[in-house]
Enzyme design. Structure first.
Site, mmCIF file in Angstrom:
data_model
loop_
_atom_site.group_PDB
_atom_site.id
_atom_site.type_symbol
_atom_site.label_atom_id
_atom_site.label_comp_id
_atom_site.label_asym_id
_atom_site.label_seq_id
_atom_site.Cartn_x
_atom_site.Cartn_y
_atom_site.Cartn_z
ATOM 1 N N GLU A 77 29.598 15.298 30.359
ATOM 2 C CA GLU A 77 28.649 15.181 31.470
ATOM 3 C C GLU A 77 27.432 14.344 31.101
ATOM 4 O OE1 GLU A 77 27.551 19.018 32.881
ATOM 5 O OE2 GLU A 77 29.412 19.326 33.975
ATOM 6 N N GLU A 116 36.061 20.009 35.446
ATOM 7 C CA GLU A 116 35.270 21.243 35.403
ATOM 8 C C GLU A 116 34.745 21.561 36.801
ATOM 9 O OE1 GLU A 116 32.355 21.499 32.212
ATOM 10 O OE2 GLU A 116 30.954 22.441 33.588
#
Length: 403
Positions: free
Chosen positions: A241, A329
């Site tokens: 991320e 995710e």
């Protein structure tokens, strides 16, 4: 007698066909870090002003002090786009999807065809499973009995192995590298034996920019790809991320240095690349994709109580423009990981992902005291989970995977 034998043979063949059509899975019937550790990662509670839905931080951080993600302004509820993702042959993802649960023993090595993840025969497949929490903090869940239950009872066909690069015990910040790599190797081995795919996740977070530990990443993925070049079941996620001020240009530059390291060992493995703002700005990747390599997908992460129509719109727009997306995710709570659960929005997300044949992995397998954990914080089990052991998020994911 001959007539009886012909009837018997027909019965056997029909039974075999029915078993094959069921795919690879068998239907079942039915965070606080350990004491003495410090959870140093900050919640990315700063909401990005560029997004109408807040672009809130992701829930896979490990410090709850900054979990007060502000409530976000959402666009008015729109109906989910009714168009259906299509394969290059014009067949919808739903129509072309291989029957049953995709698994390495049947579907083999995966690759990317247009926007779709496909198997060795070119049939669209969808991976649906669960991510570990940080391997350094919850190593006990990397065991074969646990993976067996996830595959056979939960009907998960992929496990994501989340190895934090920074944070306490991170691979690049003083963690035991050999122990972490052993957990990766054990997880990949257990996944293979349980006929599951495995995602090796270079879980950047508080380091924000993947270029921070570029050389470490190149060395790590060179070692992993060298070991698993002949494996049918391994995918690589090279930057979890990217966040803060990290631009798509910086991420792309990083990817264009790490990807050739993997390709020098493994020419075909699927590689997942993160996108800006905690893997939300897939539209930026769609405007300037990585053109030099094949079998690349781009990650989008969402938390259903925070990310709604605006982010789904970005996803749909990116996919319809030709970008292959993988949701590596997601959670059904808010982006802090500790707030409200929104099953209605979660259902809309899954409807959209299924419509486009997009793979998705739930965060997270742990008994951490947070809403996004699959198990109740008091559950000490590392396999043999019962309904009583599951958190609210865990029960929803369990039912969704088995549907």
């Amino acid at each position: 007698m001959k007539k009886f034998i012909r009837i018997l043979l027909c019965t056997v063949l029909l039974s075999g066909t029915m078993l094959l059509s069921q795919g690879c899975g068998a239907r079942g019937e039915h965070e606080a870090a350990p004491d003495g550790t410090q959870e140093t990662a900050s919640r990315q509670g700063k909401l990005d002003s560029d997004t109408s839905n807040g672009g809130a931080e992701d829930s896979d951080t490990t410090n709850d002090e900054n979990s007060d993600a502000a409530s976000t302004n959402h666009v008015a509820d729109d109906t989910v786009d009714a168009s259906v993702g299509h394969t290059s042959g014009g067949t919808s993802a739903e129509e072309a999807k291989s029957p049953g649960l995709a698994c390495p023993s049947v579907n083999g090595t995966l690759h990317v065809d247009g926007t779709q993840l496909v198997d060795k025969n070119g049939h669209p497949v969808q991976l649906r499973g669960i991510s570990t929490h940080g391997l350094a903090w919850f190593p006990d869940y990397v065991n074969e009995d646990c993976f067996r239950q996830l595959h056979e009872e939960w009907q998960a066909n992929v496990i994501r192995l989340a190895m934090y690069t920074a944070e306490y015990g991170g691979y690049c910040t003083g963690g035991d590298r050999e122990a972490l790599k052993k957990l990766i190797h054990d997880g990949v081995s257990f996944a293979e034996r349980q006929d599951m795919y495995a995602v090796i996740d270079w879980h950047i977070l508080s380091d924000s920019n993947p270029n921070t530990y570029l050389e470490d990443a190149k060395a790590f993925f060179g070692e992993m790809a060298g070991k698993y070049a002949e494996s049918d079941h391994v995918l690589y996620e090279i930057c979890n991320e990217p966040n803060g001020s990290t631009s798509w240009g910086e991420i792309k530059a990083y990817a264009e240095q790490v990807i050739p390291v993997i390709r020098s060992h493994d020419e075909d493995a699927v590689i997942l690349v993160g996108t800006p703002n905690w893997s939300q700005y897939v539209d930026q990747a769609a405007s300037d994709p990585i053109a030099s390599y094949e079998n690349i997908m781009y990650t989008l992460h969402f938390y259903a109580a925070t990310h709604t129509d605006d982010l789904r719109g970005k996803l749909i727009g990116a996919v319809e423009s030709g970008l292959p997306v993988f949701v590596s995710e997601y959670g059904i709570c808010d982006a802090s990981g500790n707030g409200a659960i929104d099953t209605a929005q979660a259902d809309l997300w899954v409807e959209t992902l299924d419509k486009y044949g997009i793979s998705y992995i739930a965060w997270n397998l742990s008994n951490k005291e947070e809403t996004s954990a699959m198990l109740k914080s008091g559950c000490g089990k590392t396999s043999g989970f019962t309904q009583e052991d599951l958190s609210e998020s865990g029960k929803w994911v369990y039912e969704m995977l088995r549907k």
